[in-house]
Design a protein around this motif. Structure first.
Motif, mmCIF file in Angstrom:
data_model
loop_
_atom_site.group_PDB
_atom_site.id
_atom_site.type_symbol
_atom_site.label_atom_id
_atom_site.label_comp_id
_atom_site.label_asym_id
_atom_site.label_seq_id
_atom_site.Cartn_x
_atom_site.Cartn_y
_atom_site.Cartn_z
ATOM 1 N N SER A 1 19.700 -63.455 10.670
ATOM 2 C CA SER A 1 18.969 -62.259 10.233
ATOM 3 C C SER A 1 18.015 -62.576 9.080
ATOM 4 O O SER A 1 16.892 -62.057 9.032
ATOM 5 C CB SER A 1 19.948 -61.151 9.829
ATOM 6 O OG SER A 1 20.785 -61.564 8.773
ATOM 7 N N ASP A 2 18.436 -63.471 8.163
ATOM 8 C CA ASP A 2 17.543 -63.880 7.066
ATOM 9 C C ASP A 2 16.315 -64.600 7.611
ATOM 10 O O ASP A 2 15.187 -64.386 7.140
ATOM 11 C CB ASP A 2 18.284 -64.802 6.094
ATOM 12 C CG ASP A 2 19.357 -64.088 5.289
ATOM 13 O OD1 ASP A 2 19.409 -62.845 5.344
ATOM 14 O OD2 ASP A 2 20.143 -64.781 4.623
ATOM 15 N N LYS B 1 13.748 -62.197 9.174
ATOM 16 C CA LYS B 1 12.955 -61.493 8.165
ATOM 17 C C LYS B 1 11.858 -62.397 7.602
ATOM 18 O O LYS B 1 10.718 -61.980 7.424
ATOM 19 C CB LYS B 1 13.866 -61.012 7.039
ATOM 20 C CG LYS B 1 14.838 -59.907 7.441
ATOM 21 C CD LYS B 1 15.761 -59.567 6.285
ATOM 22 C CE LYS B 1 16.808 -58.543 6.700
ATOM 23 N NZ LYS B 1 17.769 -58.273 5.591
#
Length: 253
Positions: free
Chosen positions: A231-232, A235
């Motif tokens: 998820s990091d 982004k």
């Protein structure tokens, strides 16, 4: 988001997987349907020949992206876990697919490559890996036996002897239009001691396993695709999309 070289805190499950990865990998290896050797024979996989036949199409798309290389994210910027092995911006990665998550804008920039990699069974990730002249990726190993890594040579420096990857104790040199396949749970290290870039198509592919090893692999894949690790990165990739669009617009002005 972490700043500098500090790594973000990771959930207990993630820490547990890293702590016990060697035992988990030893368990999975017992159920592997392919050899557990450090370097694998590309001919044992049905899909390698079909994709390699069109390597020049893939290369041409990679070169168009390479024209905007300053807007292609360094791997350490999109994956904090890679900061230990990639200490500068010399290793850049243009993702089409990352841990099962597609990057539509990037796929639109490389439609032929996207079409071809989608034919690879159990594909987990696919990206153009750009190693700048003089780059060095320190010795490291992957986390899970659930996958193996496949490199398709696209742009290889003429001085091949000085552009090398060492997997375990074996030195491997890339060739344009040919696959190099290896088990990245073995320690490996990469050097580009030339004044030319090295560009490959890097694919991470699910290892063929019989049960119960396959159950373990599915559980790991399920978790990692939903983890902060991924998820990091998603982004951060969004921020670099703007930089790439600006670079493309400037070149057309």
């Amino acid at each position: 988001m972490a700043s500098g070289n500090a790594l973000p805190d990771r959930p207990l499950v993630y820490q547990w997987l890293k702590k016990y990865r060697f035992k988990l990998n030893d368990f999975a290896a017992k159920f592997s349907l392919i050899p557990n050797d450090p370097v694998l024979n590309a001919e044992q996989f049905d899909w390698t020949r079909e994709v390699a036949e069109h390597w020049e199409d893939i290369r041409d798309e990679a070169l168009r992206i390479y024209e905007h290389r300053d807007a292609v994210p360094p791997l350490r910027r999109i994956s904090p876990d890679h900061r230990r092995i990639a200490t500068d911006d010399a290793w850049r990665s243009f993702f089409l697919i990352g841990y099962g998550h597609e990057v539509p804008e990037n796929m639109a920039r490389a439609p032929r490559t996207t079409q071809l990699v989608r034919r690879i069974p159990k594909l987990n990730s696919a990206f153009f890996s750009i190693l700048a002249p003089g780059a060095h990726i320190v010795r490291h190993h992957g986390v899970s036996k659930s996958f193996f890594t496949a490199h398709l040579g696209l742009i290889v420096p003429q001085d091949r002897a000085n552009c090398v990857m060492q997997v375990d104790r074996e030195n491997v040199h890339w060739r344009e239009g040919e696959w190099t396949i290896f088990d990245d749970t073995y320690e490996h290290e990469v050097w580009n001691r030339t004044d030319e870039p090295r560009i490959i198509l890097l694919c991470q592919v699910g290892r063929p396993l019989r049960a119960p090893g396959s159950w373990l692999a599915k559980a790991f894949e399920w978790y990692i695709r939903r983890s902060p690790f991924v998820s990091d990165a998603k982004k951060e990739l969004g921020h670099w999309e703007n930089a790439l669009r600006d670079s493309e617009a400037s070149s057309k002005a």
